[in-house]
Design an enzyme around this catalytic site. Structure first.
Site, short mmCIF file in Angstrom:
data_model
loop_
_atom_site.label_atom_id
_atom_site.label_comp_id
_atom_site.label_asym_id
_atom_site.label_seq_id
_atom_site.Cartn_x
_atom_site.Cartn_y
_atom_site.Cartn_z
N GLU A 252 0.86 -1.08 -0.03
CA GLU A 252 -0.06 0.03 -0.18
C GLU A 252 0.91 1.18 0.08
O GLU A 252 1.96 1.31 0.49
CB GLU A 252 -0.77 0.14 1.14
N LYS A 254 2.42 4.40 1.41
CA LYS A 254 2.59 4.90 2.80
C LYS A 254 2.56 6.33 2.83
O LYS A 254 3.16 7.01 2.18
CB LYS A 254 3.97 4.57 3.28
N ARG A 259 -1.91 9.35 11.51
CA ARG A 259 -2.71 8.17 11.87
C ARG A 259 -3.98 8.59 12.55
O ARG A 259 -4.01 9.57 13.54
CB ARG A 259 -1.94 7.21 12.57
N ARG A 274 -2.63 8.62 16.81
CA ARG A 274 -1.77 7.71 17.25
C ARG A 274 -1.32 7.76 18.68
O ARG A 274 -1.21 7.10 19.38
CB ARG A 274 -0.43 7.66 16.16
N PHE A 345 -7.33 2.13 6.07
CA PHE A 345 -6.59 1.02 5.50
C PHE A 345 -6.86 -0.24 6.72
O PHE A 345 -6.28 -1.28 6.30
CB PHE A 345 -4.93 1.26 5.66
N ARG A 421 5.27 -3.01 17.77
CA ARG A 421 5.96 -3.00 16.15
C ARG A 421 6.21 -4.52 15.90
O ARG A 421 7.16 -5.16 16.72
CB ARG A 421 7.26 -2.32 16.22
P1 AMP Z 1 6.04 5.17 10.90
O1 AMP Z 1 5.38 6.02 11.84
O2 AMP Z 1 7.19 5.38 9.96
O3 AMP Z 1 6.68 3.78 11.79
O4 AMP Z 1 5.06 4.43 10.08
C1 AMP Z 1 3.78 3.92 10.46
C2 AMP Z 1 2.68 5.04 10.39
O5 AMP Z 1 2.73 4.88 8.78
C3 AMP Z 1 1.39 4.62 10.69
O6 AMP Z 1 1.34 5.00 12.03
C4 AMP Z 1 0.57 5.46 9.90
O7 AMP Z 1 0.32 6.65 10.49
C5 AMP Z 1 1.43 5.58 8.80
N1 AMP Z 1 0.79 5.17 7.38
C6 AMP Z 1 0.49 5.77 6.26
N2 AMP Z 1 0.02 5.06 5.24
C7 AMP Z 1 -0.24 3.76 5.67
C8 AMP Z 1 -0.73 2.64 5.31
N3 AMP Z 1 -1.00 2.53 4.04
N4 AMP Z 1 -1.16 1.70 6.43
C9 AMP Z 1 -0.50 1.72 7.61
N5 AMP Z 1 -0.03 2.84 7.95
C10 AMP Z 1 0.21 3.99 7.20
#
Ligand code: AMP
Length: 575
Positions: A252, A254, A259, A274, A345, A421
């Site tokens: 998907e 990102k 969030r 989040r 999502f 995680r």
């Molecule tokens: P990170 O903050 O880099 O650990 O990435 C996780 C975050 O990516 C999630 O908490 C979401 O806010 C964001 N995100 C963006 N697109 C998506 C997606 N398609 N699926 C899940 N999370 C996503």
């Protein structure tokens, strides 16, 4: 319970820096607390009145608290201020000034922990005319009935500055220690943590642990209208490795936003970030989409919310969206300036059933049936189900060129694990490395539309050994010709940079200027490469300016050559 009992605990906690000791102190105390007081006491022991996710705030700032101290002790405000300047700790000020005073006046009756809790809780609900005065009265009443030591902690709790070093991990361990004594320690901690992920209030969790132990904790269910800690992703070392990690996948986009968990029960909608903040009021348009375009009346869905520039319709970096998250007034105006798009999502709850134990494939199926998309506003995320590296690379490049962060590779056979995680769930693939704060050490005059401005800039990192600044790349991307005009924007413009850099020009040779390192900017980039073009031996690939760091960093504090070397190695090692 007498508040003085709690105060003894605060003092013990303040007097030790050992986490283990703090855990023991709290565990022992919680164990002795009656079950009907446990929820409140567990919050108070952390210096809280509301759980972290509550939108409620006591709403008394330092300045007001000084007034409280001066009015409840009948001491001149300037004296309070003078004392505060000495220690920077208003709790200590109250203790000291009261200590002197209390020698002559006897205090009336014992203060209970419940009274302190309830009075401070009341403050959050006071609104309208005369709010501040009423609040001052309520806290003054508490302080006036307190002993000097009690006043110290009433003041600290009210302004949210406890200084007793009790982090959430300590409370988690203390709850396990107090109420799950007979269980395996690791299991006990895990159970408390798991319960907290779905019910993020250690007050409630402690009560459940005391009343029904491990069994009660494992039965904790999420509740609509209350936030939970969401599933998190891990970083994949490479696209190939991500694709190889799971049997069945969906890739998907990102999105680069925030969030959002959307809870809906009948006509009521809640929005949580989040970090568990309740942002329902800030996004009225999302609430209305959820009402009309989620077919179920009893569900929780998850999405990434993107911010746009209302005028240019271009996606905006996260910082803009965070302005909307924080905004408490003029909501309509900022909603026009920064409209949002919801990219959905996941689904975690539907018609009375928690879906944590359903695999993603099933959840996505349910999600498709529940959401009636509104193109460009309230839609399902873009995704492809293939392991064909070429197709995935193409999808990834498109995501990047659409200004998104990268892709998420998700295991279609994985269940949803809140707050974690997990390697078996989601893997993110994104090109950007940690941002670097670098000094500007050179520049070139711009041409064409940019005539008169400093255009391309030379970036420098600091060599810790020699103290010299070493070039590590040129940058022109991310600097704007015009600021977006949105209040509080963080755009860096050519004009602004030119003004900052001009006084620091050291020498000029042809088009190249040498600039004294004074201005620091935060830079994002895709990769660090070896290079013979720059003194540092490294170059940044696709660097772009994120923001100015002039206010909080001097050139001496910018990132070092050593750090660039380390990041380069890490990147090569693929971690
Ligand atoms: P990170 O903050 O880099 O650990 O990435 C996780 C975050 O990516 C999630 O908490 C979401 O806010 C964001 N995100 C963006 N697109 C998506 C997606 N398609 N699926 C899940 N999370 C996503």
């Amino acid at each position: 319970m007498k508040y003085s009992k709690l105060v003894e605990v605060y003092e013990d906690l303040e007097n030790t820096s050992s986490k283990l000791k703090k855990t023991e102190i709290i565990a022992e105390f919680l164990e002795k607390t009656n079950v009907d007081e446990l929820a409140k006491i567990t919050l108070l022991v952390q210096g809280k009145i509301f759980p972290g996710w509550s939108e409620k705030e006591i709403g008394i700032a330092l300045q007001t608290m000084m007034k409280v101290i001066s009015s409840s002790l009948g001491i001149d405000a300037s004296r309070v201020e003078q004392e505060f300047k000495k220690t920077g700790d208003l709790g200590l000020v109250a203790e000291k000034l009261m200590g002197k005073k209390k020698q002559t006046t006897l205090f009336k009756k014992d203060l209970s922990a419940d009274k302190v809790f309830e009075n401070l809780k009341k403050l959050a609900d006071i609104e309208g005319k005369g709010t501040q005065n009423i609040k001052i009265q309520i806290v003054s009443e508490l302080v006036a009935h307190a002993s000097a030591k009690e006043a110290k902690y009433i003041v600290r709790t009210t302004i949210g500055d406890m200084r007793i070093g009790v982090a959430e991990g300590i409370v988690r361990d203390a709850v396990a220690k107090a109420f799950l004594k007979d269980e395996d320690w690791k299991e006990a901690v895990k159970a408390v943590e798991r319960a907290w992920f779905v019910r993020p209030d250690y007050g409630e969790v402690a009560q459940i642990a005391k009343e029904s132990g491990l069994k009660g904790l494992s039965g904790v269910k999420l509740e609509i209208g209350k936030p939970y800690h969401v599933l998190l992703s891990e970083k994949a070392p490479s696209m190939e490795k991500a694709l190889d990690s799971y049997e069945k996948i969906v890739v998907e986009v990102k999105y680069d936003g925030a969030r959002l968990c959307i809870h809906k029960k009948d006509e009521k909608v809640w929005l949580f970030t989040r970090r568990l903040e309740n942002v329902t009021k800030q996004f009225p348009e999302v609430v209305s989409w959820a009402k009309t375009n989620i077919k179920s009346n009893n569900c929780i869905i998850e999405a990434e919310m993107l911010g746009f520039d209302g005028k240019t319709k271009q996606p905006l970096p996260f910082q803009f969206l965070s302005q909307r998250i924080k905004r408490k007034y003029d909501i309509e105006k900022i909603a026009k300036d920064i409209p949002v798009q919801i990219n959905i999502f996941d689904i975690t709850y539907l018609d009375g059933k928690v879906l944590f134990n359903e695999i993603l494939e099933k959840r996505l199926e349910l999600l498709k049936n529940v959401v009636k998309p509104i193109a460009g506003k309230f839609q399902l995320v873009k995704g492809i189900r293939t392991k064909d590296i070429e197709k995935v690379e193409e999808f990834y490049k498109k995501a990047l060129s659409d200004s998104q962060e990268g892709v998420m590779v998700k295991n279609l056979e994985a269940i949803y694990q809140p707050g974690r995680r997990v390697a078996g769930g989601w893997l993110k693939v994104k090109p950007t490395m940690e941002n670097l704060d670098l000094a500007i050490i050179g520049a070139q005059w711009g041409t064409g539309k940019r005539t008169g401005w400093l255009g391309t800039l030379m970036l420098g990192c600091r060599d810790e050994k020699s103290g010299k600044f070493m070039s590590c790349g040129m940058i022109g991307t991310g600097i704007k010709e015009k600021s977006s005009g949105i209040e509080g924007n963080i755009d860096v413009t050519f004009k602004q940079l030119t003004k900052l850099l001009k006084p620091n020009i050291e020498s000029e040779s042809g088009v190249n200027l040498k600039i004294r390192p004074k201005v620091v900017i935060e830079v994002a980039y895709e990769e660090i490469q070896r290079s013979t073009n720059y003194e540092s031996g490294f170059a940044l690939r696709f660097p772009r300016v994120i923001r100015l760091r002039t206010l909080d960093k001097s050139a001496e504090q910018c990132d070092t050559l050593e750090r660039i070397r380390r990041l380069y190695k890490m990147q090569k090692g693929g971690v």
